[in-house]
Motif scaffolding. Structure first.
Motif, mmCIF file in Angstrom:
data_model
loop_
_atom_site.group_PDB
_atom_site.id
_atom_site.type_symbol
_atom_site.label_atom_id
_atom_site.label_comp_id
_atom_site.label_asym_id
_atom_site.label_seq_id
_atom_site.Cartn_x
_atom_site.Cartn_y
_atom_site.Cartn_z
ATOM 1 N N UNK A 217 10.711 -2.706 2.832
ATOM 2 C CA UNK A 217 10.129 -1.505 3.425
ATOM 3 C C UNK A 217 10.414 -0.293 2.542
ATOM 4 N N UNK A 218 11.628 -0.193 2.003
ATOM 5 C CA UNK A 218 11.973 0.921 1.124
ATOM 6 C C UNK A 218 11.078 0.937 -0.109
ATOM 7 N N UNK A 219 10.889 -0.220 -0.708
ATOM 8 C CA UNK A 219 10.046 -0.314 -1.901
ATOM 9 C C UNK A 219 8.589 0.000 -1.563
ATOM 10 N N UNK A 220 8.134 -0.467 -0.428
ATOM 11 C CA UNK A 220 6.747 -0.253 -0.025
ATOM 12 C C UNK A 220 6.477 1.213 0.273
ATOM 13 N N UNK A 221 7.454 1.906 0.874
ATOM 14 C CA UNK A 221 7.286 3.325 1.184
ATOM 15 C C UNK A 221 7.157 4.157 -0.076
ATOM 16 N N UNK A 222 7.848 3.730 -1.149
ATOM 17 C CA UNK A 222 7.739 4.434 -2.422
ATOM 18 C C UNK A 222 6.399 4.162 -3.084
ATOM 19 N N UNK A 223 5.955 2.901 -3.012
ATOM 20 C CA UNK A 223 4.706 2.514 -3.666
ATOM 21 C C UNK A 223 3.479 2.974 -2.888
ATOM 22 N N UNK A 224 3.567 2.998 -1.545
ATOM 23 C CA UNK A 224 2.428 3.358 -0.694
ATOM 24 C C UNK A 224 2.859 4.407 0.334
ATOM 25 N N UNK A 225 3.162 5.613 -0.075
ATOM 26 C CA UNK A 225 3.680 6.603 0.877
ATOM 27 C C UNK A 225 2.719 6.920 2.016
ATOM 28 N N UNK B 8 3.194 1.910 6.451
ATOM 29 C CA UNK B 8 3.391 1.414 7.811
ATOM 30 C C UNK B 8 2.314 0.411 8.216
ATOM 31 N N UNK B 9 1.200 0.408 7.505
ATOM 32 C CA UNK B 9 0.074 -0.459 7.863
ATOM 33 C C UNK B 9 -0.200 -1.549 6.832
ATOM 34 N N UNK B 10 0.355 -1.404 5.641
ATOM 35 C CA UNK B 10 0.129 -2.382 4.586
ATOM 36 C C UNK B 10 1.472 -2.834 4.016
#
Length: 295
Positions: free
Chosen positions: A252-260, A264-266
């Protein structure tokens, strides 16, 4: 319709001489903010942290404002544009002073003219309802002394604090702490002596001091939450957190950086979701598990 004005959002303690010069909107970070922000139509600077709440608040304000300038104590290791996903959210150090014409001067000497300051003040530990003769005190948001962020040695086990740590998975952490406290209160688990607990707390404080970590980060867990909850599980005789839970947090941490904008949806950790579902099945009645397999 977006206006052409600028917002200034702020977190932390602002001197009264700054507050008196602006229309100031004071809110704690959290659920109340998004319900209020839609009525504002001006420019602002946000004095807030660089974490999820700051990003969410800034994005909400941008639906009705041209720009949001963020002033925060911490610095960022990545581009603010990448972190918040928008070119209209420049970051600044903390506010040094403000002028009556709306000009705000930051600690690095840069300045910007704003119309509204949103003071996102966050949370402070405060226990006025406890009459404990200063046995537990708060110093720059360090509550203590608390053995393992839970027990004040002098009052243990009669008094324990469950929800103190932050920057962690709150409810799993609280559950782990509660199991340990329950074991102690039942007599199944023994605490160290008061002197040993005080020694442990002082050693922890010394480590923070050597690392130049301010008191306000005493209860910050972050990646340390996994070692912390593993220790609690070992002491409690319980199973540690599942590996999928730990990996899901990191993903989730990595995804939030990559897809700010869309994290939450991808996501790309569907395998961890499947593991979680399979793990949860053991807690369901047998008939529901059978039905789930059929569907």
């Amino acid at each position: 319709m977006k206006c052409s004005m600028l917002w200034l959002c702020v977190l932390g303690i602002i001197h009264n001489q700054i507050l008196q010069k602006f229309q100031v909107l004071v809110h704690g970070q959290g659920s109340n903010f998004t319900a209020t922000v839609t009525v504002f139509l001006s420019r602002a600077l946000q004095w807030s942290g660089n974490r999820a709440s700051a990003a969410d608040i800034s994005k909400e304000i941008l639906t009705v404002a041209k720009e949001v300038h963020v002033a925060s104590r911490s610095t960022m290791n990545v581009s603010p544009t990448l972190r918040f996903g928008n070119n209209n959210v420049p970051h600044h150090p903390l506010v040094k002073r403000a002028h009556e014409d709306g000009t705000v001067v930051f600690q690095d000497g840069s300045l910007v003219r704003v119309d509204v300051i949103v003071h996102c003040k966050g949370y402070k530990y405060y226990f006025p309802f406890l009459e404990i003769n200063d046995i537990v005190t708060v110093d720059d948001n360090r509550g203590g002394p608390l053995y393992k962020h839970i027990f004040p040695p002098v009052l243990a086990p009669g008094l324990s604090f469950i929800g103190i740590p932050w920057m962690a998975l709150p409810f799993p952490v609280f559950e782990s702490k509660s199991k340990w406290v329950a074991g102690i209160l039942s007599g199944r688990i023994s605490l160290p002596s008061k002197s040993k607990m005080i020694e442990d707390v002082e050693a922890f404080y010394f480590q923070l001091k050597v690392a130049a970590i301010p008191n306000r980060y005493t209860h910050f867990l972050g990646e340390n939450q996994f070692d912390y909850t593993d220790w609690l599980a070992s002491e409690s005789g319980c199973q540690p957190w599942e590996e999928w839970r730990k990996q899901m947090y990191k993903a989730r941490q990595e995804n939030a950086t990559a897809r700010p904008e869309t994290y939450r949806d991808e996501w790309e950790d569907e395998d961890l979701v499947v593991q979680a579902h399979e793990d949860f099945r053991q807690y369901l009645p047998a008939e529901l598990c059978v039905h789930g397999k059929q569907t």
